[in-house]
Design a protein around this motif. Structure first.
Motif, short mmCIF file in Angstrom:
data_model
loop_
_atom_site.label_atom_id
_atom_site.label_comp_id
_atom_site.label_asym_id
_atom_site.label_seq_id
_atom_site.Cartn_x
_atom_site.Cartn_y
_atom_site.Cartn_z
N GLY A 400 0.43 -0.95 0.08
CA GLY A 400 0.08 -0.17 -0.31
C GLY A 400 0.56 1.27 -0.20
N TYR A 401 1.89 1.43 0.02
CA TYR A 401 2.69 2.21 -0.21
C TYR A 401 3.09 3.59 -1.28
N PRO A 402 2.07 4.78 -0.67
CA PRO A 402 1.58 5.34 -3.06
C PRO A 402 3.24 6.01 -2.81
N GLY A 403 4.10 6.51 -2.48
CA GLY A 403 4.69 7.07 -3.05
C GLY A 403 6.04 6.75 -4.18
N GLU A 404 7.12 7.16 -4.82
CA GLU A 404 7.43 6.87 -6.08
C GLU A 404 8.80 5.83 -4.94
N PHE A 405 9.93 5.30 -6.26
CA PHE A 405 11.09 4.84 -5.23
C PHE A 405 12.05 5.81 -4.56
N SER A 406 11.84 7.08 -5.51
CA SER A 406 12.67 8.10 -5.15
C SER A 406 12.86 8.48 -3.77
N SER A 407 11.21 8.48 -3.26
CA SER A 407 10.64 9.25 -1.79
C SER A 407 11.02 7.89 -0.81
N ALA A 408 11.24 6.91 -1.09
CA ALA A 408 11.37 5.02 -0.11
C ALA A 408 12.70 4.91 0.01
N PHE A 409 12.82 5.89 -0.75
CA PHE A 409 15.08 4.92 -0.36
C PHE A 409 15.81 6.48 -0.69
N THR A 410 16.70 7.07 0.88
CA THR A 410 17.87 7.50 0.01
C THR A 410 19.49 6.85 0.27
N VAL A 411 20.94 7.62 -0.95
CA VAL A 411 21.68 6.51 -0.62
C VAL A 411 22.42 7.26 0.67
N THR A 412 22.99 5.95 0.75
CA THR A 412 24.03 6.65 1.52
C THR A 412 25.28 7.54 1.08
N ARG A 413 25.91 7.79 1.82
CA ARG A 413 27.38 9.09 1.73
C ARG A 413 28.15 7.78 1.26
N LYS A 414 29.30 8.35 0.01
CA LYS A 414 30.43 7.02 -1.08
C LYS A 414 31.55 6.56 0.67
N ARG A 415 31.69 5.65 0.07
CA ARG A 415 32.54 4.95 1.27
C ARG A 415 33.83 5.96 1.61
N ARG A 416 34.76 6.32 0.25
CA ARG A 416 35.96 6.69 0.46
C ARG A 416 35.33 8.86 0.63
N VAL A 417 33.96 8.98 0.27
CA VAL A 417 34.42 10.38 0.92
C VAL A 417 34.40 10.29 2.36
N ASP A 418 33.81 9.78 3.40
CA ASP A 418 33.99 9.26 4.26
C ASP A 418 35.01 9.28 5.19
N ARG A 419 36.32 7.61 4.09
CA ARG A 419 37.46 7.77 4.23
C ARG A 419 38.46 9.04 4.42
N LYS A 420 38.41 10.24 3.61
CA LYS A 420 39.22 11.14 3.22
C LYS A 420 39.31 12.31 4.47
N LYS A 421 37.44 12.13 5.06
CA LYS A 421 36.85 13.06 6.32
C LYS A 421 37.38 12.08 7.37
N GLN A 422 38.09 11.11 8.00
CA GLN A 422 38.13 10.16 8.71
C GLN A 422 37.33 10.45 9.45
N GLN A 423 35.92 10.09 9.10
CA GLN A 423 34.95 9.36 10.34
C GLN A 423 33.68 8.66 9.44
N THR A 424 32.73 8.44 9.52
CA THR A 424 31.88 7.00 9.52
C THR A 424 30.50 7.88 9.52
N LEU A 425 29.47 7.65 8.52
CA LEU A 425 28.38 7.82 8.32
C LEU A 425 27.31 6.70 7.79
N ARG A 426 27.37 5.74 8.63
CA ARG A 426 26.39 4.84 8.55
C ARG A 426 25.38 3.83 9.15
#
Length: 485
Positions: A400-426
């Motif tokens: 019954g979810y009425p929304g589009e695919f783009s409203s259902a999911f979000t993309v995590t940040r690229k792992r290599r970006v986290d490595r450069k900043k020495q932080q994790t967003l997971r």
């Protein structure tokens, strides 16, 4: 609740831009004469041993899908070619001669077993040719074919025809096309004489979508809206009354004071199919996005979001709120957990319960009654999103979810970006693994993490031990909690 298929809808008929029909049968049963009589509308005096491929234009039949007819030779030296043509066919027309009983017996003793040996999944139309030569003392077609059709469920239709008298020649290929575009097998169990479970689930979802006021019945207005959506034509008041009267006479619970119930809606479709009007049910299913496997078409659940190999998708807060609402709706006894029966009801509008097998079946803790908590429910959706986003979205739509695919999911940040900043967003998931000593918990975890059996895991305590690990190329931390009992 019926209507002809419009030209605009025909392009979506089973995803077919054309239908390929192969004609097979014993020598002399009238295969080539049948093809020539169809193409020329007259009986040929001199018939080639094998006709070249014959193409009928798109407007020959109402569905407006062109047909290519392939004649074949049944000589032993041509058998490899015959097999290749059968394997490339959308439908097979299998002929026998009405004046030669031996050719009828060959259907069961040779041809149908041979098609099974080739593991063909295509529908078969059995055709008795030379009807004009049929002995009037012979038993009826129904009596002759009933035991054969009982043994060979792949037979879609049986028909007799005469190329000489031009009797039911076009009907042979109309039924062949219909068997491809509007197949019986996905919808109806011939032996049980009932709708198949996946068909029931799809029709239930459609009923719920059309029940705008959510009162458990389709009112006259809702029935008319449904008719216009599926068949582009409204129903007159007398027609609506007639439909409900037919249902109520056969099935009193199919109609109540509010209108047509789900039971009545399903009964109508079973009735259409029993009367050979499969195109009605297929038109409804296709208008709501279903394919021949009674699943949403791939283009409706495709992933439009681009992501790098080291990125994953996760549920948005909008979807999490939706899932909380669904959980509470189906938690009938309000005990904060979904019992197996409640979970089955939640997924009753999906083709099947997506969590009935590994790796989802036992991926979240359950209470002593087998109930799944809200946290466990959300974690299973998160796991399905991580492993198979398209399947996760499809099941969201099914429930019954009425929304589009783009409203259902979000993309995590690229792992290599986290490595450069020495932080994790997971995201962090907790997976509970239960089992007695020696039941294979450690091996399971080693296999999942990608370690060899010789690699040590943290030692077990009598109660539990936890270990946070990173899955390869996945931006997720997984906390493994395993209990020893």
């Amino acid at each position: 609740m019926a209507g002809a298929t419009s030209p605009a809808a025909s392009a979506n008929l089973a995803g077919k831009s054309g239908v390929r029909v192969v004609v097979i049968g014993d020598p002399g049963t009238g295969k080539s004469s049948l093809v020539v009589a169809l193409a020329t509308e007259q009986f040929p005096e001199n018939v080639p041993r094998v006709m070249p491929p014959t193409r009928l234009p798109a407007d020959y039949f109402p569905d407006r899908v062109p047909i290519t007819i392939i004649d074949t030779s049944s000589s032993p030296e041509q058998k490899p070619k015959l097999i290749a043509e059968c394997q490339a066919a959308d439908a097979v027309v299998l002929t026998y001669a009405c004046d030669r009983p031996a050719t009828l017996e060959r259907l069961s003793s040779f041809w149908l077993p041979e098609l099974r040996r080739l593991q063909l999944k295509t529908p078969v139309i059995v055709v008795g040719c030379k009807l004009d030569l049929r002995d009037e003392q012979q038993v009826s077609l129904e009596q002759v074919m009933a035991p054969i059709m009982q043994s060979f469920r792949e037979i879609e239709t049986c028909i007799e025809c005469s190329a000489l008298r031009q009797i039911q020649v076009p009907e042979v290929f109309y039924y062949a096309q219909k068997a491809v575009l509007h197949p019986t097998a996905p919808l109806f169990d011939q032996e049980a004489q009932s709708l198949k479970p996946r068909c029931v689930r799809a029709l239930k979802r459609i009923f719920i979508l059309c029940d705008n006021d959510k009162d458990g019945a389709l009112s006259d207005v809702e029935l008319n809206d449904f008719q216009v959506r599926c068949f582009s034509a409204p129903l007159q008041h007398t027609e609506i009354s007639g439909v409900k009267r037919v249902v109520q006479e056969k099935l009193p619970e199919g109609v109540n004071d509010n209108g047509l119930t789900l039971t009545g809606f399903l009964f109508l479709h079973a009735l259409f199919i029993e009367k050979g009007r499969l195109e009605t049910t297929w038109t409804v299913l296709r208008k709501f996005g279903y394919d021949n496997d009674i699943k949403l078409r791939d283009d409706l659940i495709a992933m439009p979001i681009k992501r790098a190999p080291d990125q994953t998708l996760e549920l948005t807060s909008e979807v999490v709120d939706f899932l909380r609402g669904i959980f509470n709706m189906f938690d009938i006894d309000n005990d904060g957990a979904l019992l197996p029966s409640e979970l089955e009801e939640l997924f009753s509008t999906a083709p099947e319960n997506p969590w009935s097998s590994d790796p989802y079946k036992d991926s979240a803790e359950k209470n002593v009654l087998g109930g799944l908590s809200l946290e466990g429910f959300l974690s299973k959706w998160a796991l399905m999103t991580l492993r198979d986003p398209a399947n996760s979205y499809a099941n969201l739509v099914y429930v019954g979810y009425p929304g589009e695919f783009s409203s259902a999911f979000t993309v995590t940040r690229k792992r290599r970006v986290d490595r450069k900043k020495q932080q994790t967003l997971r995201n962090v998931f907790q997976c509970y693994v239960f089992g007695a000593r020696g039941s294979g918990k450690t091996s399971l975890l080693q296999s999942f993490i990608g370690r060899q059996p010789s690699d040590a895991l943290p030692s077990n305590s009598e109660r539990f031990a936890t270990n946070s690990v990173e899955l390869p190329d996945v931006c997720v931390s997984l906390t493994l909690i395993y209990f020893q009992v």
